[in-house]
Scaffold this active site. Structure first.
Site, short mmCIF file in Angstrom:
data_model
loop_
_atom_site.label_atom_id
_atom_site.label_comp_id
_atom_site.label_asym_id
_atom_site.label_seq_id
_atom_site.Cartn_x
_atom_site.Cartn_y
_atom_site.Cartn_z
N ARG A 1 -16.24 0.21 -1.28
CA ARG A 1 -15.41 1.37 -1.61
C ARG A 1 -16.20 2.68 -1.59
O ARG A 1 -15.97 3.58 -2.38
CB ARG A 1 -14.70 1.17 -2.95
CG ARG A 1 -13.80 -0.05 -2.93
CD ARG A 1 -13.42 -0.55 -4.31
NE ARG A 1 -12.63 -1.77 -4.18
CZ ARG A 1 -13.15 -2.99 -3.99
NH1 ARG A 1 -14.46 -3.14 -3.94
NH2 ARG A 1 -12.37 -4.03 -3.86
N LEU B 1 -18.52 -1.57 2.49
CA LEU B 1 -19.28 -0.46 1.90
C LEU B 1 -18.97 -0.32 0.41
O LEU B 1 -19.28 0.70 -0.20
CB LEU B 1 -18.97 0.85 2.63
CG LEU B 1 -19.38 0.90 4.11
CD1 LEU B 1 -19.00 2.24 4.72
CD2 LEU B 1 -20.87 0.63 4.27
N TYR C 1 0.85 -1.19 0.00
CA TYR C 1 0.00 0.00 0.00
C TYR C 1 0.89 1.24 0.00
O TYR C 1 1.50 1.58 1.01
CB TYR C 1 -0.92 0.03 1.22
CG TYR C 1 -1.99 -1.04 1.27
CD1 TYR C 1 -2.32 -1.79 0.14
CD2 TYR C 1 -2.67 -1.31 2.45
CE1 TYR C 1 -3.30 -2.76 0.19
CE2 TYR C 1 -3.66 -2.28 2.51
CZ TYR C 1 -3.97 -3.01 1.38
OH TYR C 1 -4.94 -3.98 1.44
#
Length: 335
Positions: A213, A211, A58
């Site tokens: 994204r 959710l 990430y």
């Protein structure tokens, strides 16, 4: 709000009923505020969230360093109860591109060494390859993590985005605590084969994308402009007619939320919580405001009538568009 706990499988740790997915604080959803991100992690720990999820890829290690800073500056009690789940194996280039996955045993141990340093910890609580490396048997990858467990660098072995056959092969190699995989009202593919398999083997599920994204958060609007570095700008579910259709599902869900006096996001998270004690939703809140809303889902009780209404509003397979672009869908484990 009461923070309950759940256990990651029959071999894993006890964690909070919700986990915090930290990816969006570093990558894929546009610019993030570092100070607010750290404050949000601190608020999560203060609220009783113990599970922090990240990936070493990430923003090329940025997210791990962010969590490391948050842990260093958190109160000692909160820091001690925090449990970090790390995904590894995705290969990146200096331009931010993706170059496949590496699950070779030597690479597994190399990735772990760097993660321990960036996080500033002496062990990783749950360690898992992000996607199956098609060139390396899962037995070899899991075996390498098992070596790290034996040496004390990893506490528990996890899996990510793999199918039922791979789960069984991995579990025959070493104890598997948890499978991380997308699961939400509009991403229910695991219900056919994967979830029955994990339950048969006593493996829990940490559900990301609860959710979708932000798509079913109740906050996404059709006129929202997405930054070029926002993953949703190329995500099929956020494109043109697909987006219009999917936001129609959100409006149907909004009516149910309004009757209960809660938000759309809280209904969506509560639905995932209702699917079983073996499922831990990861909320991807990037701000304290969104975190507070997500935590409110813990106080939402969905009775049989509520669940039936949700099913009518958002039936299984109701979403338009795949959850990833075609090239990325090809890397998801189906076996």
């Amino acid at each position: 709000m009461t923070m309950h706990t759940r256990t990651l499988g029959t071999t894993g740790p006890q964690v909070s009923a919700l986990g915090l997915g930290c990816m969006g604080m570093s990558a894929l959803y546009g610019e993030a505020d570092r100070a607010e991100s750290i404050a949000t992690i601190h608020a999560a720990l203060d609220a009783g969230i113990t599970l922090l999820d990240t990936g070493d890829f990430y923003a090329m290690g940025h997210n791990e360093m962010l969590i490391g800073e948050a842990l260093r500056t958190a109160p000692a009690a909160a820091r001690e109860q925090a449990q970090v789940s790390v995904k590894f194996g995705a290969l990146r280039d200096p331009d931010g591109g993706w170059s496949g996955y590496d699950g070779r045993p030597a690479a597994v141990k190399n990735f772990a060494a760097y993660s321990l340093q960036r996080l500033g910890v002496d062990h990783i609580d749950v360690y898992r390859i992000a996607r199956l490396d098609p060139g390396v048997p899962i037995e070899e990858t899991v075996g390498a993590i098992a070596d790290l467990v034996e040496k004390g660098y990893v506490r528990h072995i996890g899996l990510s985005e793999v199918g039922a056959d791979t789960i069984r092969r991995a579990a025959a190699t070493a104890p598997i605590s948890d499978l991380q995989i997308e699961y939400s009202l509009i991403s229910r593919g695991i219900e056919d084969e994967v979830l029955p398999t994990t339950r048969d083997l006593g493996i829990s599920v940490t559900a990301y994308g609860v959710l979708s994204r932000g798509l079913i958060s109740g906050h996404f609007t059709p006129d929202r402009r997405l930054a070029p570095n926002d993953f949703r700008a190329v995500s099929p579910r956020f494109q043109d007619e697909n987006l219009q259709h999917n936001l129609g599902l959100v409006e149907a869900l909004r009516a149910i939320a309004a009757r209960k006096g809660v938000t759309v996001a809280q209904i969506a998270i509560a639905w995932v919580l209702s699917r079983g004690e073996d499922i831990v939703p990861l909320v991807g809140a990037r701000t304290r405001e969104r975190l507070a809303e997500s935590l409110g889902a813990l106080d939402v009780t969905l009775d049989d009538a509520d669940l039936a209404a949700v099913e009518r509003a958002v039936p299984a397979d109701a979403a338009a568009g795949d959850r990833y672009p075609a090239a990325q869908m090809a890397h998801l484990g189906s076996k």
